[in-house]
Each structure stands twice: as structure tokens, then as C-alpha cells.
Enzyme design. Structure first.
Site: not given
Ligand SMILES: NC(=O)c1ccc[n+]([C@@H]2O[C@H](COP(=O)([O-])OP(=O)(O)OC[C@H]3O[C@@H](n4cnc5c(N)ncnc54)[C@H](O)[C@@H]3O)[C@@H](O)[C@H]2O)c1
Length: 437
Positions: A151, A206, A251, A258, A318, A325
Site C-alpha cells: 500500500l 520498491n 522532482g 519505505c 508526499k 519519515r
Molecule cells: N508505511 C508504508 O507505506 C508501508 C508500506 C508497505 C510496507 N510497509 C512496512 O510495514 C511495516 C510497518 O510500517 P508502518 O509504516 O506501518 O510503521 P509504523 O511505525 O507506522 O507502525 C508500527 C507500529 O508497530 C508498533 N510496534 C512496534 N513494536 C511493537 C511490538 N513489539 N509489539 C506491538 N506493536 C509494536 C509501533 O508502536 C507502531 O505503532 C514496516 O516494515 C514497513 O517497511 C510500510
């Protein structure tokens, strides 16, 4: 197993959106996070992140969603556990898996039959390592699948519910089938594969998207030298089906939580196996230099930046997200302050005042306040509201009506009409001509 609610560990951008979308598909979902403040807000019906449409979807599915900070509560009810914790970069460039490992240990310590489904982006080999660690702990009731998430923040709900594909890697056929069944109702290609292959699909995707961005940015930089217009070049390229029109907007480079970390992690992963991923080195370097080119453009026009006032429009990485981040604005603001400029900024997601990520930057209530008296403005994030700004009024509020458009967002003809001195990215002599679409 099917009737039990789905568990989601980590309620950030990916975890919360996934949980709410699974609820929308009809599943009960228990959302667990170690962040007590976040869970308290969710329990009171508040959504702690900005993502278009999310608040409504949470409210619509409230009866199927529950929130907790307790692994005990989570594991009391759930067998299938999606892990969606953050995997930030470590100083070595490898992904930091400490939060994943913490979650796995907490789950293993409580016993019971579980299927871990990894949604976090983790290096290739993580699934095998998790299983080996569990084996070493004598835990045999936990199985594992990889289900990487693709996503995009800002369009996350649509991306989850109408994805280009769903990738599921599993060690056991039946685990893949269990995960696939949870997506029933979504009509898309399902890629069933091994765990390492699923992990690699995410990194390769990615890395390829980041490569496209750095590629078009280099084309833009050459366009500036030879008098071509990168917008029309990208349009002409994109009509070729082998290339496609997406991700060809020149850009100031990619940012966010990510691309930077995943490209770095793939480079590191390859390096750890002894393979030198040359292309990714260039992708990363081009991206870093692209932000600095903005500073160069300002200097070319203003001379020294010492004492100059520069307004930054948009700070999030964006539009349509509150995520800062790895935003390009952080590097840009830091560079400008280092050069001795006074920096003012405006972003629809940020309160006026100071922000810890932007030390020394005065964050304003609106665009015009940021532009007032500025010697130059840089459009950093293409929020729609900047397209609606009365640029005539903006130009007359500025000490020097110079706009460096880091996203080629403002039509150069509109800028010229408004009396702005305008420079975009990769716009050669044709910049003022209408763009062929
Ligand atoms: N943000 C994006 O657009 C996106 C898209 C695809 C994949 N990802 C991947 O998905 C993963 C999550 O990304 P995100 O942007 O949602 O991160 P985020 O930082 O927004 O959310 C992570 C959450 O996990 C919680 N957390 C951390 N350790 C924990 C634990 N041990 N137990 C329970 N909760 C815990 C944190 O408090 C936080 O709320 C990453 O690996 C990222 O690379 C992100």
C-alpha cells in the site's frame, strides 16, 4: 481457526489500515500495539494517523474491531497473527528487526498454535531465521507465512482493497491457503510462492520504483542542460507499454519510510552475500544529490543564502499523509539553515511553531504567512492546496517572487502570469510551452 478473530501486531500505517480493511471484509480483528497512547486514542474512537477515508472506515467497522496493548488479550482469541511492526534502518544499513523479534518472542512465550503472517518488510531470509530461532527455543506450534504489503500512504485503503496483487509465501501449503482465504472478496492476482521469494518480491518492487524515480531525475538533469522538457519526455516515454507512465515524475527525489530504507536494505542484503549491487548505489546517490540541486538552484539565483529568507511549501514526504519519515524537506531545511538562510515553512499537517525534525524552522499557519517577505520559495510537497493558491497575491507578498518548484506542480505559464520567477525540475527551453497530454 477460521472463526477466531485475526490478530494484528502493530497499529501503524500498515497495521491499522490492514486491520480496518480486514474488518471491512467481514472479519473480527484484534489490534495490538505496545504504544499505550496510540491504543487509548483508538479505543476512544480517534484515529492516530492521517490517512484519507480511514476515520470513516474505522467508525463503520467499530463493532468488528478491538484494541489492546496486551499480548495476553491478543493471544487469548487469535491464532492468525499479522505482524506489522516497524522495521527501520539500523546504522549498518540492514533492517532493524528488533521489534519483529520482540513480537515473535512474546507470542512464542505464551504457547499455543499460531500462524505468524509477516506484513512488515523484512530482509530475504527472515522467515527462515524466525523459524530456526523458534526451533532453537523448542517451539514447534508456530508456523509462518510472508505476506508483504504494497500500500501507498495517502491511498492506503484503496491500495489494500483493490491491490495490483497479493503475494503470499509460505513454508506449508495450508498456511498460504489460510492467508489467501482471509482476502476473500478482493478480486486480484494472487501470487503463491515460497517465503524467500515473497520477501524478495517486496524489496525488488520498491527498488525498481526507486530506480525509476532516480532514472527520470537524471533525465531531468540532462534536460536542463540540453533545453528539453522532462514532462514531455516522460509523457512520450510512458506511452510505450514496455515503460508505462507511472513513477516518471521528475522532482527532488524519493523519501518516506519505505523507499530509502528498503533500497538501502536490499543493497546491504546483497552485500552481505558478497554481491555488489552497483545499480542501487547509483539510485541512492542520485536521490541524495537531487535534494541538494535545489540548494544549488537557489544559490545560482540569489547568490549567497546567508541572510536570505526561504519559504518551504510542504514538509510531509508526499501529499495526503502526515508522515515525515525521511522526507526530503528535512534534508533541505537542514542544508538551508547550514548555509545561513532563514527558513519559514508551511504544511497542512503541521501546527505552527517549532517541530523537532525542523530545528530553527519557523512553521507558519498558512502559505501566505510563510511566503511573506521571503526571497525565494521552494515547493517541496505537492499538496493540492498549493495549486489553488492565488500566486499573484503570493508573488506580491514575497521580497523576491522566486519559486523553485521541486515537483513541477505549478504550471510555468500560471507562474509567469502571476509574476513569479520560476524554475522547475528538468524544464528546458520548452518550459513555458503548453505540455502535450
Ligand atoms: N508505511 C508504508 O507505506 C508501508 C508500506 C508497505 C510496507 N510497509 C512496512 O510495514 C511495516 C510497518 O510500517 P508502518 O509504516 O506501518 O510503521 P509504523 O511505525 O507506522 O507502525 C508500527 C507500529 O508497530 C508498533 N510496534 C512496534 N513494536 C511493537 C511490538 N513489539 N509489539 C506491538 N506493536 C509494536 C509501533 O508502536 C507502531 O505503532 C514496516 O516494515 C514497513 O517497511 C510500510
Amino acid at each position: 481457526m477460521d472463526a477466531a478473530p485475526i490478530g494484528v501486531v502493530g497499529t501503524g500505517y500498515v497495521g491499522l489500515v490492514s486491520a480496518v480493511c480486514f474488518a471491512h471484509l467481514g472479519h473480527d480483528v484484534v489490534c495490538m500495539d505496545v504504544d499505550e497512547a496510540k491504543i487509548a486514542r483508538l479505543e476512544s474512537g480517534e484515529v492516530p494517523i492521517y490517512e484519507p477515508g480511514l476515520e470513516k472506515l474505522v467508525a463503520d467497522n467499530a463493532s468488528r474491531l478491538s484494541f489492546t496493548t496486551s499480548y495476553d488479550v491478543l493471544l487469548e482469541r487469535c491464532h492468525v497473527l499479522f505482524i506489522a511492526v516497524d522495521t527501520p534502518p539500523s546504522p549498518s544499513g540492514d533492517a532493524d528487526l528488533s521489534r519483529v523479534q520482540f513480537a515473535v518472542r512474546e507470542i512464542a512465550a505464551r504457547g499455543g498454535q499460531r500462524l505468524l503472517v509477516m506484513k512488515s518488510t523484512v530482509p530475504v531470509g527472515t522467515g527462515e531465521k524466525v523459524m530456526a530461532d523458534l526451533d532453537g527455543m523448542g517451539v514447534t506450534d508456530i508456523t509462518y507465512a510472508s505476506n508483504p504489503e504494497f500500500l501507498r500512504e495517502g491511498a492506503a485503503i484503496q491500495d489494500f482493497l483493490e491491490p495490483d496483487r497479493i503475494v503470499i509465501g509460505s513454508f506449508r501449503e495450508e498456511d498460504g491457503t489460510t492467508v489467501e482465504a482471509l482476502y476473500r472478496g478482493i478480486d486480484t492476482d494472487i501470487v503463491r510462492t515460497s517465503v524467500p521469494t515473497a520477501e524478495m518480491v517486496k524489496y525488488a518492487s520498491n527498488a525498481f520504483l526507486a530506480t525509476k524515480i532516480s532514472f527520470i531525475n537524471e533525465i531531468a538533469n540532462v534536460c536542463e542542460q540540453v533545453g528539453a522538457d522532462v514532462r514531455t519526455v516522460a509523457h512520450g516515454m510512458g506511452l510505450d507499454h514496455r515503460i508505462g507512465p507511472h513513477f516518471l515524475q521528475a522532482g527532488i527525489g524519493y523519501g518516506g519510510s519505505c523507499f530509502p530504507k528498503d533500497v538501502q536494505a536490499l543493497k546491504q542484503l546483497a552485500g552481505n552475500t558478497g554481491y555488489h549491487f552497483q545499480l542501487l548505489n547509483a539510485v541512492i546517490e542520485v536521490n541524495a544529490l537531487q535534494k541538494r540541486r535545489v540548494v544549488g538552484k537557489l544559490k545560482d539565483r540569489l547568490g549567497t543564502l546567508r541572510g536570505a529568507t526561504v519559504a518551504l511549501l510542504g514538509l510531509t514526504f508526499k501529499p495526503n499523509t502526515d508522515d515525515l519519515r525521511e522526507a526530503a524537506s528535512i534534508v533541505l531545511a537542514g542544508r538551508l539553515i547550514h548555509e545561513g538562510a532563514k527558513v519559514k515553512a508551511y504544511d497542512p499537517m503541521l501546527d505552527a511553531g517549532e517541530h523537532p525534525l525542523f530545528p530553527g524552522v519557523a512553521i507558519c499557519d498558512d502559505s501566505l504567512e510563510a511566503l511573506e517577505g521571503a526571497d525565494a520559495a521552494v515547493l517541496v510537497t505537492e499538496w493540492q492546496e498549493f495549486g489553488r493558491l492565488d500566486w499573484r497575491v503570493a508573488a506580491s507578498a514575497m521580497a523576491r517572487p522566486l519559486l523553485i518548484d521541486g515537483r513541477n506542480f505549478i504550471d510555468p505559464a500560471v507562474a509567469a502570469d502571476a509574476g513569479l520567477e520560476y524554475e522547475g525540475v528538468g524544464l528546458g527551453d520548452e518550459a513555458l510551452a503548453p505540455v502535450a497530454r
